[in-house]
Design an enzyme around this catalytic site. Structure first.
Site, PDB file in Angstrom:
ATOM      1  N   LYS A  36      62.464  37.939  69.894  1.00 53.70           N
ATOM      2  CA  LYS A  36      63.331  38.398  68.831  1.00 53.70           C
ATOM      3  C   LYS A  36      64.674  37.899  68.742  1.00 53.70           C
ATOM      4  CE  LYS A  36      61.782  42.408  67.137  1.00 53.70           C
ATOM      5  NZ  LYS A  36      61.821  43.955  67.260  1.00 53.70           N
ATOM      6  N   ARG A 105      66.941  47.084  68.439  1.00 54.37           N
ATOM      7  CA  ARG A 105      65.661  46.592  68.304  1.00 54.37           C
ATOM      8  C   ARG A 105      65.216  45.878  69.919  1.00 54.37           C
ATOM      9  NH1 ARG A 105      66.182  41.995  63.997  1.00 54.37           N
ATOM     10  NH2 ARG A 105      63.956  42.802  63.460  1.00 54.37           N
ATOM     11  N   GLY A 114      54.250  46.398  67.706  1.00 52.36           N
ATOM     12  CA  GLY A 114      54.482  47.824  67.763  1.00 52.36           C
ATOM     13  C   GLY A 114      54.502  48.630  69.085  1.00 52.36           C
ATOM     14  N   MET A 116      57.224  48.354  71.128  1.00 50.56           N
ATOM     15  CA  MET A 116      58.465  49.266  71.338  1.00 50.56           C
ATOM     16  C   MET A 116      58.930  49.200  70.005  1.00 50.56           C
ATOM     17  SD  MET A 116      59.330  47.210  74.621  1.00 50.56           S
ATOM     18  CE  MET A 116      58.382  45.882  74.564  1.00 50.56           C
ATOM     19  N   ARG A 349      59.097  34.532  64.068  1.00 48.98           N
ATOM     20  CA  ARG A 349      58.475  34.192  65.113  1.00 48.98           C
ATOM     21  C   ARG A 349      57.195  33.464  64.879  1.00 48.98           C
ATOM     22  NH1 ARG A 349      57.263  40.459  65.787  1.00 48.98           N
ATOM     23  NH2 ARG A 349      56.015  40.748  63.819  1.00 48.98           N
ATOM     24  N   HIS A 471      49.687  48.003  61.056  1.00 52.25           N
ATOM     25  CA  HIS A 471      49.310  47.690  62.577  1.00 52.25           C
ATOM     26  C   HIS A 471      48.138  47.423  62.715  1.00 52.25           C
ATOM     27  CE1 HIS A 471      48.190  49.484  66.133  1.00 52.25           C
ATOM     28  NE2 HIS A 471      49.669  49.176  66.595  1.00 52.25           N
ATOM     29  N   SER A 791      24.467  17.693  90.943  1.00 50.49           N
ATOM     30  CA  SER A 791      24.899  18.514  89.944  1.00 50.49           C
ATOM     31  C   SER A 791      24.876  19.951  90.527  1.00 50.49           C
ATOM     32  CB  SER A 791      23.692  18.655  88.645  1.00 50.49           C
ATOM     33  OG  SER A 791      24.108  19.577  87.759  1.00 50.49           O
ATOM     34  N   CYS A 874      26.234  22.226  86.354  1.00 54.01           N
ATOM     35  CA  CYS A 874      25.365  22.976  85.319  1.00 54.01           C
ATOM     36  C   CYS A 874      25.159  24.313  85.197  1.00 54.01           C
ATOM     37  CB  CYS A 874      23.834  22.186  85.269  1.00 54.01           C
ATOM     38  SG  CYS A 874      23.026  22.621  86.769  1.00 54.01           S
ATOM     39  N   TYR A 894      31.115  15.337  84.426  1.00 53.52           N
ATOM     40  CA  TYR A 894      30.665  15.976  83.417  1.00 53.52           C
ATOM     41  C   TYR A 894      30.737  17.580  83.520  1.00 53.52           C
ATOM     42  CZ  TYR A 894      25.917  16.065  85.053  1.00 53.52           C
ATOM     43  OH  TYR A 894      24.772  16.236  85.674  1.00 53.52           O
TER      44      TYR A 894
HETATM   45  P1  ADP Z   1      59.344  45.294  65.253  1.00 56.81           P
HETATM   46  O1  ADP Z   1      59.211  44.541  66.763  1.00 56.81           O
HETATM   47  O2  ADP Z   1      58.307  46.530  65.508  1.00 56.81           O
HETATM   48  O3  ADP Z   1      59.029  44.339  63.947  1.00 56.81           O
HETATM   49  P2  ADP Z   1      61.939  45.354  64.376  1.00 56.81           P
HETATM   50  O4  ADP Z   1      63.018  45.385  65.488  1.00 56.81           O
HETATM   51  O5  ADP Z   1      61.545  44.032  63.722  1.00 56.81           O
HETATM   52  O6  ADP Z   1      60.394  45.870  65.147  1.00 56.81           O
HETATM   53  O7  ADP Z   1      62.311  46.268  63.399  1.00 56.81           O
HETATM   54  C1  ADP Z   1      61.285  46.645  62.426  1.00 56.81           C
HETATM   55  C2  ADP Z   1      61.814  46.792  61.024  1.00 56.81           C
HETATM   56  O8  ADP Z   1      63.189  47.498  60.966  1.00 56.81           O
HETATM   57  C3  ADP Z   1      62.197  45.329  60.515  1.00 56.81           C
HETATM   58  O9  ADP Z   1      61.147  44.765  59.865  1.00 56.81           O
HETATM   59  C4  ADP Z   1      63.378  45.451  59.534  1.00 56.81           C
HETATM   60  O10 ADP Z   1      62.683  45.924  58.086  1.00 56.81           O
HETATM   61  C5  ADP Z   1      63.934  46.929  60.028  1.00 56.81           C
HETATM   62  N1  ADP Z   1      65.113  46.516  60.509  1.00 56.81           N
HETATM   63  C6  ADP Z   1      65.382  46.199  61.844  1.00 56.81           C
HETATM   64  N2  ADP Z   1      66.797  45.894  61.849  1.00 56.81           N
HETATM   65  C7  ADP Z   1      67.405  45.800  60.941  1.00 56.81           C
HETATM   66  C8  ADP Z   1      68.644  45.893  60.357  1.00 56.81           C
HETATM   67  N3  ADP Z   1      69.602  45.264  61.332  1.00 56.81           N
HETATM   68  N4  ADP Z   1      68.842  45.926  59.015  1.00 56.81           N
HETATM   69  C9  ADP Z   1      68.001  46.468  58.203  1.00 56.81           C
HETATM   70  N5  ADP Z   1      66.684  46.434  58.797  1.00 56.81           N
HETATM   71  C10 ADP Z   1      66.227  46.373  59.835  1.00 56.81           C
HETATM   72 MG    MG Z   2      59.945  42.976  63.516  1.00 53.46          MG
HETATM   73 MG    MG Z   3      57.803  48.333  65.555  1.00 54.02          MG
END
Ligand code: ADP
Ligand code: MG
Ligand code: MG
Length: 918
Positions: A36, A105, A114, A116, A349, A471, A791, A874, A894
């Site tokens: 990220k 984040r 999902g 963290m 990503r 999810h 073989s 084989c 092979y």
């Molecule tokens: P994940 O790894 O679960 O995708 P993120 O860190 O991307 O978690 O956060 C999930 C969501 O939170 C993002 O898709 C976004 O919509 C929202 N988010 C994260 N940071 C910001 C921010 N600085 N401003 C607005 N929304 C945010």
């Molecule tokens: Mg995200």
């Molecule tokens: Mg998340």
């Protein structure tokens, strides 16, 4: 200078260049900043609209995990970076007039969906809330942001479950008689925030932290700690991700998608992650924040609709998407927010995709000139190729099921594939049953990270709520798990362990069998038969495998016993038959009597007569195989299993004889059964796997292998006379001493010559041996002088090298060896510590240190003694990608595998070559 723990997104590229001494490659940036953080740095560097941010490194996380404290200098650098962001935004953290709010984040090197959680709106307290209300001109919004923050902070950072807070919100909505969050009154929101703060104080004994820096410090720690949470560990174990990578922490200026109609939040892919089609694919939710889209609470609009609602934003976003895809040269998965008509990019990503999409995208990108053919071949994982050859529901059977009224629901086609299994409502239960090899379908209202292990153990997943980016949908696609989501026409009742189809009231209970078609988004009652894939119609796959063939140097043959298997394998691209097991022909009902008579024969004459009867049956099948493989080599392996396998089981006979002695002592049946039992007794062995089988049987049973060789060469000669190009190769199995080979070969070569003379035609042919006894491998030098090819029969070679009988081992101890033996000790969290004896099942993936060492040595020494020696494998390992790589590296000619694995082997062999030259 002190170690650098914190990188500003705006200068990260420059700073990393300084740290590393060169411009960072994408992978290097990810190692330090996490996926990220690296994405934020790249997007910021490319001038895209990204809210100012900074990233604390993965290394800081590891240091923290080891010592329990922030590494020296990290906090100071964090404050310094925060200062820079304040400059960039003109806002100040905790400022009662113009406060900076941030998100915290997590982000590891690879995306762990999902695993963290993110905390939004950090920096809010009673004072900054007032400022936020003033600045936005929207008091309701300020309270909404505040209550979200308290909920997230309590849940994620303090481990005080969000359910408590959501319950209160629900009560409030019920009281006010509204359905959606935005319909709650301002007074209600105010009261809710007060209530939340009270709950927090009651629960912890101290008030909700009002100091933004304290909030930040605790949140950073929580992100670090989440790396060691049980669910993150479980995910890593499943995916084979090392535990010492750590996660980075991203601190980013908040932008708000919940500031009215001109705001919103979305997720989108640059191409369709299910089919690979080249078009923007995703969802957008108006007036929403963060994970509202993913949580599936409200139904979002399709990304294409954004073009109607906000054409300018749509146009700008499309351009950004294109730019990102070009930059990364791969399909991107993006998250964005629109704040009062302004686009902000929050994440990019490389997108997860289905196997079908992986192939199509790789081929398209190569044809568009974005990547090379080599890269395209390297982009598709061998198991994805495997996936594409898997069966799907028979359309006619599906039709019939629908007509019967068994199509009980239709919903979103989140992840393609056909799955049938018993319904399970609990992820833990699914994990248990799936682990026992039972076919289960996990049915949930929606899924959460804790459900992942259970999902992965299921054949498919069905959820009541959620969209294409929920999810459940994301995990299913990433794991090639058939999935149907957002199935609002059913109601899942976890208490009663059943779901009901609302339209009909039909109840489906735990254990009931259902079938789901993830590609069509359909749910059926009962099991539906599947059909095989039409390979020729998979044009992208055929194209990609064609490229793979251009690169690979390792040949790919197939193990096929019967003409139709041979034809199928050839369609899949097999370049010959590496193993044609002749005993299948012995089991043929047409030959059955003759086989039994051959074994029971008391005189040479009787035996010869029986063999003569068997011959035409063998010959006919061989002709079919030669026809199918016209122009390609066919290795025929002489009879291998012990003879008793062709006779009735001993226990059964004993019982029948005992019965007949009482009921019908004078019958002919009894005397026949008694005779049979006598023979079976005489053939009985303590350990048949190591008894009279393979070339030993050929040596001891007069005329047997001669008959097989005659049948084979007659078929070869006759096909050749019909204009079919034959390459006949005879393989003598289970040799342990060169003299066995010499004896058999001399005898059989004479038969071959005789047949060719009789038929008046010469066919290209070779004699070789299978290497499956360690002694044969150890004496390769001697054996190679008498063999034209080797073989490796790695199934037997693995059994004998380990001293495991596979059938006994897998049932009794081998799985414990792989999962780990309980040591009786526990770790800090009280989980049992297991000692793993074997990293993987040696019958699935070749044991490179042991069995592989024999393979390598035998190949080298054999070739030294006989430079023309052709060497292949084989055993089942011939279709396993890791083993194929090993075979390539050892320099085999092979691999030979079952027909369905031929395409997998083609791609794996090409990748082995491409990675070698890198
Ligand atoms: P994940 O790894 O679960 O995708 P993120 O860190 O991307 O978690 O956060 C999930 C969501 O939170 C993002 O898709 C976004 O919509 C929202 N988010 C994260 N940071 C910001 C921010 N600085 N401003 C607005 N929304 C945010
Ligand atoms: Mg995200
Ligand atoms: Mg998340």
């Amino acid at each position: 200078m002190a170690k650098k723990w914190v990188y500003l997104s705006s200068t990260a590229e420059k700073d990393l260049t300084k740290t590393l001494g060169h411009k960072p490659a994408l992978d290097e940036a990810k190692v330090i900043l996490g996926g990220k953080g690296a994405g934020l740095a790249t997007m910021t560097g490319a001038g895209l609209p990204v809210p100012p941010a900074f990233t604390i490194t993965t290394e800081a996380c590891i240091k923290y995990m080891n010592s329990g404290e922030f590494p020296e200098g990290m906090w100071d650098q964090t404050l310094e970076a925060l200062g820079e962001i304040e400059k960039q935004t003109g806002k100040n953290f905790g400022d009662p007039k113009n406060p900076l709010l941030v998100s915290v984040r997590s982000g590891a090197r690879v995306s762990m969906p999902g695993m963290m959680d993110t905390v939004l709106n950090l920096g809010l307290n009673d004072e900054t809330r007032v400022a936020l209300a003033k600045l936005s001109g929207d008091e309701w919004f300020s309270y909404d942001a505040y209550r979200r923050f308290i909920t997230m902070f309590s849940d994620i950072v303090m481990d005080y479950s969000r359910e408590h807070f959501e319950e209160k919100l629900q009560e409030l909505k019920d009281k006010e008689g509204v359905k959606l969050d935005p319909e709650v009154s301002l007074e209600g929101m105010k009261g809710l925030v007060a209530e939340y703060k009270r709950m927090y104080k009651d629960h912890f004994g101290t008030g909700f932290p009002t100091d933004p820096l304290e909030q930040l410090r605790l949140s950073i720690k929580a992100v670090f700690n989440s790396w060691s949470g049980a669910r993150a560990i479980a995910y890593r174990e499943h995916e084979g991700i090392p535990h010492d990578w750590g996660t980075a922490v991203n601190v980013q200026t908040m932008v708000f998608g919940n500031l009215g109609e001109k705001s919103g939040t979305g997720v989108a892919f640059t191409r369709d992650p299910a089919t690979g089609e080249t078009e923007l694919y995703g969802e957008y939710l108006e007036n929403a924040q963060g994970e509202d889209v993913v949580a599936g609470i409200r139904t979002p609009m399709k990304i294409a609709q954004l073009n109607e609602v906000m054409p300018d934003i749509y146009k700008q976003f499309s351009a950004v998407a294109k730019q990102l895809e070009d930059h990364y040269r791969d399909m991107q998965d993006m998250e964005f927010t629109v704040e009062q008509g302004k686009l902000w990019m929050l994440q990019t990503r490389t997108g997860k995709r289905t196997a079908a999409a992986a192939v199509k995208i790789a081929v398209d990108l190569a044809q568009e000139g974005t990547i090379s053919k080599e890269e395209a071949v390297l982009r598709v994982r061998p198991h994805e190729v495997d996936q594409l050859l898997h069966p799907f529901f028979d359309p006619q059977e599906k039709q019939k099921a629908a007509e019967r009224g068994d199509l009980i629901a239709e919903a979103l086609n989140a992840s393609p594939g056909a799955a049938t299994g018993g319904v399970v409502f609990d992820a833990e239960e699914a994990r248990k049953l799936g682990g026992e090899g039972k076919a289960v379908i996990l049915v949930r209202p929606e899924t959460a990270p804790d459900d992942v292990p259970g999902m992965l153990a299921s054949k498919g997943v069905l959820t009541q709520h959620g969209g294409m980016t929920s999810h459940a949908a994301v995990v299913a696609r990433g794991s090639n798990l058939p999935g149907v989501v957002g199935c609002e026409s059913i109601r899942v009742d976890l208490q009663r362990k059943q779901f009901t189809v609302q339209a009909t009231g039909r109840a489906v209970k735990e254990g009931d069998i259902i079938s789901i078609d993830g590609g069509a988004g359909e749910v059926f009652w009962g099991a539906i038969p599947t059909v095989e894939v039409d390979y020729e119609k998979q044009t992208d796959l055929v194209e990609l495998l064609g490229w793979a063939d251009e690169f690979r140097t390792l040949g790919v043959r197939t193990n096929a016993d019967l003409p139709h298997d041979a034809r199928r394998a050839r369609e899949f691209g097999a370049e010959g038959i590496g193993l044609c097991r002749t005993e299948h022909m012995f089991f043929d009902p047409r030959a059955r009597d003759a086989v039994v008579r051959m074994i029971l024969a008391e005189t040479d004459g009787e035996r010869q007569a029986a063999l003569t009867e068997m011959l035409p049956i063998q010959e006919k099948d061989f002709e079919g195989v030669f026809e199918a493989m016209d122009g390609l080599p066919v290795i025929m392996r002489l009879i291998d299993p012990p003879m008793h396998e062709f006779l009735p089981p001993r226990e059964e006979l004993i019982e029948e004889v005992a019965k007949l002695r009482c009921t019908d002592p004078k019958s002919k049946e009894l005397s026949e059964k008694e005779k049979m039992l006598q023979v079976v007794n005489s053939l009985w062995e303590v350990n048949p796997m190591m008894g009279l089988r393979g070339c030993r049987a050929g040596i001891m049973y007069k005329g047997l292998t001669e008959m097989q060789t005659r049948a084979y060469f007659q078929a070869a000669c006759r096909c050749s006379k019909r204009g079919i190009k034959v390459k006949a190769e005879v393989m003598i199995p289970l040799v342990c001493h060169v003299n066995e080979l010499r004896l058999e070969r001399e005898k059989l070569e004479a038969v071959a010559k005789q047949v060719m003379k009789e038929e008046g035609v010469e066919v290209e042919h070779m004699f070789g041996t299978m290497i499956e006894v360690p002694r044969a491998a150890l004496t390769a030098t001697e054996i190679a002088k008498h063999a034209q090819f080797f073989s490796f029969g790695t199934n037997d070679l693995t059994q004998m090298t380990f001293g495991f009988s596979r059938d006994d081992a897998e049932g009794k101890f081998l799985l414990t060896y792989i999962e780990g033996v309980d040591t009786g000790e526990t770790d800090q969290e009280g989980n049992p510590i297991r000692f793993q004896i074997l990293a993987q099942n040696p019958f699935q993936t070749l044991d490179q240190e042991g069995v592989g060492r024999l393979v390598r040595m035998c190949t080298q020494e054999g070739r030294a003694a006989n430079p023309d020696l052709e060497v292949g494998i084989c055993g089942e390992h011939g279709g396993d990608p890791a083993s194929i790589k090993f075979c390539h590296d050892v320099g085999l000619n092979y691999v030979s595998c079952s027909p369905y694995r031929v395409p997998v082997a083609r791609i794996a062999a090409a990748q082995a070559k491409l990675l070698e030259s890198k």
